[in-house]
Design a protein around this motif. Structure first.
Motif, short mmCIF file in Angstrom:
data_model
loop_
_atom_site.label_atom_id
_atom_site.label_comp_id
_atom_site.label_asym_id
_atom_site.label_seq_id
_atom_site.Cartn_x
_atom_site.Cartn_y
_atom_site.Cartn_z
N PRO A 151 0.61 -1.12 0.10
CA PRO A 151 0.34 0.29 0.14
C PRO A 151 0.52 1.36 -0.16
CG PRO A 151 -1.05 -1.59 1.26
CD PRO A 151 0.85 -2.22 1.19
N LEU A 152 2.01 1.39 0.66
CA LEU A 152 2.96 2.56 0.52
C LEU A 152 3.79 3.35 -0.59
CD1 LEU A 152 4.49 4.81 2.61
CD2 LEU A 152 5.85 3.09 2.51
N PHE A 153 3.69 1.96 -1.87
CA PHE A 153 4.55 1.59 -2.70
C PHE A 153 3.08 1.94 -3.18
CE2 PHE A 153 7.58 -0.93 -0.86
CZ PHE A 153 8.49 0.09 -0.49
N VAL A 154 2.42 1.81 -3.85
CA VAL A 154 0.69 2.57 -4.25
C VAL A 154 0.71 3.93 -4.82
CG1 VAL A 154 -1.67 1.75 -4.72
CG2 VAL A 154 -0.34 -0.20 -4.54
N ALA A 155 0.88 4.42 -2.48
CA ALA A 155 0.73 5.61 -2.38
C ALA A 155 1.66 6.38 -3.02
CB ALA A 155 0.13 5.47 -0.90
N ILE A 156 2.62 5.99 -2.79
CA ILE A 156 3.85 6.92 -3.88
C ILE A 156 4.21 6.98 -5.20
CG2 ILE A 156 6.58 6.67 -4.52
CD1 ILE A 156 6.42 5.88 -1.56
N LYS A 157 3.53 6.02 -5.82
CA LYS A 157 3.20 5.56 -6.96
C LYS A 157 2.34 6.42 -7.54
CE LYS A 157 2.64 2.11 -10.69
NZ LYS A 157 2.80 1.10 -11.27
N TRP A 158 1.10 6.59 -6.82
CA TRP A 158 -0.03 7.18 -7.63
C TRP A 158 0.15 9.04 -7.73
CZ3 TRP A 158 -3.13 11.64 -5.71
CH2 TRP A 158 -4.10 11.52 -5.82
N PRO A 159 0.46 10.04 -7.35
CA PRO A 159 0.84 11.11 -7.49
C PRO A 159 1.56 11.45 -8.33
CG PRO A 159 1.82 10.88 -5.67
CD PRO A 159 1.22 9.55 -5.64
N VAL A 160 2.55 10.52 -9.07
CA VAL A 160 4.14 10.37 -9.97
C VAL A 160 2.92 9.75 -11.29
CG1 VAL A 160 5.76 9.62 -10.40
CG2 VAL A 160 5.66 9.70 -8.91
N GLU A 161 1.84 8.60 -11.10
CA GLU A 161 1.51 8.91 -12.30
C GLU A 161 0.01 9.83 -12.28
OE1 GLU A 161 -1.83 4.27 -13.59
OE2 GLU A 161 -1.19 4.51 -11.36
N SER A 162 -0.63 10.22 -12.04
CA SER A 162 -1.78 11.30 -12.11
C SER A 162 -1.24 12.29 -12.50
CB SER A 162 -2.09 11.61 -10.58
OG SER A 162 -2.82 10.41 -9.99
N LEU A 163 0.06 12.39 -12.19
CA LEU A 163 0.84 13.58 -12.63
C LEU A 163 1.56 13.69 -13.95
CD1 LEU A 163 1.15 17.39 -12.63
CD2 LEU A 163 3.93 16.10 -11.36
N LEU A 164 2.20 12.86 -14.39
CA LEU A 164 2.80 12.08 -15.46
C LEU A 164 1.78 12.32 -16.49
CD1 LEU A 164 5.29 11.47 -17.07
CD2 LEU A 164 4.78 9.10 -15.83
N ARG A 165 0.31 11.27 -16.16
CA ARG A 165 -0.74 11.01 -17.06
C ARG A 165 -1.29 12.20 -17.69
NH1 ARG A 165 1.27 6.66 -18.96
NH2 ARG A 165 1.33 4.66 -17.61
N PHE A 166 -1.31 13.33 -16.50
CA PHE A 166 -1.39 15.14 -16.83
C PHE A 166 -0.68 15.51 -18.00
CE2 PHE A 166 -1.82 19.43 -15.66
CZ PHE A 166 -2.86 19.66 -16.50
N ASN A 167 0.63 15.56 -17.24
CA ASN A 167 1.01 16.30 -18.26
C ASN A 167 1.31 15.61 -19.86
OD1 ASN A 167 1.68 18.16 -16.10
ND2 ASN A 167 3.53 16.55 -15.88
N GLU A 168 1.45 14.36 -19.60
CA GLU A 168 1.74 13.50 -21.05
C GLU A 168 0.30 14.28 -21.79
OE1 GLU A 168 3.04 9.86 -23.07
OE2 GLU A 168 2.02 9.88 -21.10
N THR A 169 -1.29 14.41 -21.56
CA THR A 169 -1.68 14.88 -22.23
C THR A 169 -2.32 16.04 -22.74
OG1 THR A 169 -3.10 12.68 -20.37
CG2 THR A 169 -4.47 14.61 -21.93
N VAL A 170 -1.06 16.90 -21.78
CA VAL A 170 -1.22 18.13 -22.42
C VAL A 170 -0.69 18.37 -23.07
CG1 VAL A 170 -0.89 21.03 -21.19
CG2 VAL A 170 -2.58 19.01 -20.54
N LEU A 171 0.78 17.33 -23.74
CA LEU A 171 1.70 18.01 -24.59
C LEU A 171 1.49 17.51 -25.92
CD1 LEU A 171 5.28 17.32 -21.90
CD2 LEU A 171 4.05 20.12 -22.93
N GLN A 172 0.76 15.77 -25.85
CA GLN A 172 0.38 15.27 -26.53
C GLN A 172 -0.84 15.99 -27.28
OE1 GLN A 172 1.62 13.41 -28.13
NE2 GLN A 172 3.01 12.33 -26.67
N ALA A 173 -1.57 17.17 -26.89
CA ALA A 173 -2.83 17.38 -27.36
C ALA A 173 -2.55 18.99 -28.06
CB ALA A 173 -4.28 17.73 -26.27
#
Length: 315
Positions: free
Chosen positions: A29-51
């Protein structure tokens, strides 16, 4: 006769393997919690840059480079982006850029507070310093082993590895910048009643900004290098283009990815380096620290004048 192999009696490799497996099993659960903000911000940045349309993105980078650096840097940035698009790896470049921007944002949020804390507490620095030494001397490929076991494979675990590798320079430079602030200014702030928060925000941080930005420049370059290495664990982007070219013995494909990486790294380096070395213009010669000291002196002078007025009137 004693042989070097006779000393190999401790199964360190097995201990490390068992330790990482224990962490992965018991602290999932700790590593999932660490991974979640990285994944959310990464997906957002990639979506904005690709669009973002290509011409609009080039114009925005040109204006940003012109505002933060100079006209020559802005022209170079625009030409470099056009060359990257002409190489046919624009989408991969945007994926790499999203990975780097995500790492920079998270490194800034984590690294600057840790650097400030380390600068203001020698005990904290005594604990943080050897950790940074280990992080910066560990080969980049070694980061991939625990990341894969704890976070899996893909672009998001690659982002975690980039953050871990890129954070130390910013922490070190922030600590150095705070410690290099003139002691006389800090003592003057204490003498005129400034608390720790005022000293930090009005004196120490404004004067340490050039050094902190220099650390940010090193963080950007480290993130750029690491974004290529993490292609070995499935991270997408220009690093994957190079890795695919090497795997297929396609020298041309690998060279195209390498050229795009170099151009993108040069653009980021020129902008952040100019930002770190930029001098304030004539309208903003007085930094926050100077305004803070003037406020302290003038407010103290006004208080003394007001206190002396009744006595003068009585005489």
């Amino acid at each position: 006769m004693l042989d070097a192999d006779d000393l190999n009696v401790f199964p360190v490799d097995a201990w490390i393997q068992d330790g990482v497996e224990w962490l992965a099993y018991n602290f999932r659960p700790l590593f999932v919690a660490i991974k979640w903000p990285v994944e959310s911000l990464l997906r957002f940045n990639e979506t904005v840059l690709q669009a973002t349309p290509f011409p609009l993105f080039v114009v925005l980078v040109f204006l940003l480079a012109y505002r933060l650096a100079s006209l020559s840097v802005a022209c170079f940035s625009a030409v470099a982006l056009i060359v990257v698009a002409a190489l046919g790896v624009w989408a991969d470049a945007m994926t790499t850029l999203s990975l780097i921007t995500t790492a920079i944002l998270i490194c800034t949020v984590i690294g600057i507070p840790i650097g400030v804390w380390s600068a203001r507490n020698d005990r904290v620095w005594g604990v943080v310093r050897p950790i940074l030494d280990i992080m910066q001397t560990t080969p980049t490929f070694v980061y991939l082993v625990p990341v894969v076991m704890l976070f899996g494979v893909g672009t998001v675990p690659g982002g975690v590895a980039v953050i871990v590798a890129a954070a130390p320079p910013l922490i070190r430079f922030t600590n150095l910048g705070i410690r290099m602030v003139d002691k006389e200014l800090v003592e003057a702030g204490h003498a005129f009643g400034a608390d720790r928060r005022q000293l930090l925000w009005e004196i120490q941080l404004p004067l340490a900004v050039p050094t902190i930005l220099g650390g940010l420049n090193q963080t950007v370059l480290t993130a750029m290098v690491m974004s290529v290495v993490v292609a070995m664990i499935g991270a997408e982007g220009l690093g994957l283009v190079v890795l695919q070219g090497l795997g297929r013995l396609d020298v041309g494909r690998a060279a195209v990815g390498g050229i795009a990486i170099v151009l993108l790294a040069m653009v980021l380096d020129r902008i952040t380096q100019a930002l770190a070395s930029r001098k304030p213009n004539a309208k903003r010669k007085a930094p926050f620290a100077s305004r803070f000291m003037r406020t302290l002196f003038f407010s103290r002078d006004r208080e003394e004048i007001k206190s002396e007025e009744p006595a003068a009137r009585s005489v």
